[in-house]
Design an enzyme around this catalytic site. Structure first.
Site, short mmCIF file in Angstrom:
data_model
loop_
_atom_site.label_atom_id
_atom_site.label_comp_id
_atom_site.label_asym_id
_atom_site.label_seq_id
_atom_site.Cartn_x
_atom_site.Cartn_y
_atom_site.Cartn_z
N ASP A 1 -24.37 44.41 52.92
CA ASP A 1 -25.54 44.59 52.07
C ASP A 1 -26.42 43.36 52.27
OD1 ASP A 1 -27.20 45.44 49.82
OD2 ASP A 1 -26.17 43.90 48.67
N ASP B 1 -29.40 42.09 49.61
CA ASP B 1 -29.71 41.40 48.36
C ASP B 1 -28.44 40.98 47.62
OD1 ASP B 1 -32.51 41.53 48.53
OD2 ASP B 1 -32.55 43.56 47.70
#
Length: 267
Positions: free
Chosen positions: A32, A34
């Site tokens: 991922d 963020d």
């Protein structure tokens, strides 16, 4: 080895048994962006480029759960109206710090690039991710990046779109990471690329959705204390054994590096 995508409309994918190969073990590593690769939510970070580094209340009140992408489209239109340009956004993205230990993890992966195939699945946007990773010097690590399309229009406004549509009831309207991951695995299988194990590094609720499809051979690395971690704990409490992957929580990505180093030692 059997990697099953049942329940998401995809066939089971099989690894050949008893076939000699001169190729090193091949692992798929998913990140991922963020609050995983970077130590902030980049959508919040870009508000630093807005006048007064804040949004007016009438914009913030338009947020609706599950429709964050549409909300950010309105935020970006407001920022464009205020004269915020590409260079302003670029500067913010380039200066977002990586999470603790992440540079060391990326250095380790750079040295072992023949073993790991690395992709990124993020509900941020392509422009911001590329700016940050290029500035950090790690953009070339990733075979593929899946994120929301973004560009600058003739006015110089930063525009954002949805990644795709889907039928998952647990994910935001613009992106289901489970759909992206299962389609990617199916695509690579058609290209005769099979992975012995899958590793998933994330933090959010939208990272929990794809991690549920991981097998008992795979590893989920949820950031400690974040939604993905809490949701894996809740599933284990309510349905022991339902979450098949081994769960390895992390506070610093150094812990992920150490785990992957141990995996390679056992090859």
């Amino acid at each position: 080895m059997k990697r099953c995508c049942e329940g998401v409309g995809l066939p089971c994918l099989f690894k050949g048994v008893g076939m000699a190969s001169s190729q090193p073990p091949k692992y798929l590593l998913i990140f991922d962006f963020d609050e995983t690769i970077i130590n902030e939510n980049s959508d919040d970070s870009i508000i630093r480029a807005a006048p007064g580094q804040a949004l007016p209340e009438h914009i913030r009140q338009t947020f609706c759960e599950g429709f964050y992408n549409e909300y950010m489209q309105r935020v970006l239109t407001y920022m464009g109206d205020q004269g915020v340009k590409m260079g302003d956004f670029k500067t913010v993205y380039e200066n977002i710090p990586l999470s603790p230990g992440m540079p060391d993890l990326f250095q380790f992966l750079s040295k072992n690039h023949e073993v790991f195939e690395i992709i990124l699945i993020s509900d941020a946007n392509m422009f911001g991710i590329e700016c940050n990773l290029r500035a950090a010097g790690f953009y070339s690590l990733f075979r593929k990046i899946f994120s929301n399309p973004s560009s600058f229009d003739k006015r110089g406004y930063f525009t954002l779109g949805p990644y795709h549509s889907h039928k998952c009831l647990d994910c935001p309207a613009n992106m289901c990471k489970r759909k992206i991951l299962t389609e990617y695995l199916a695509e690579r299988a058609q290209e005769e690329v099979e992975f012995e194990r899958v590793f998933y590094v994330g933090d959010g609720a939208n990272d929990f959705c794809p991690s549920v499809t991981l097998t008992s051979a795979d590893i989920a690395f949820p950031r400690k204390g974040y939604p993905m971690h809490r949701m894996t704990q809740e599933m284990e409490n309510k349905q022991p054994g339902a979450f098949q992957a081994t769960v390895v929580p992390w506070e610093s990505a150094t812990e992920v590096t150490r785990y992957l180093q141990d995996v390679l030692k056992k090859c």
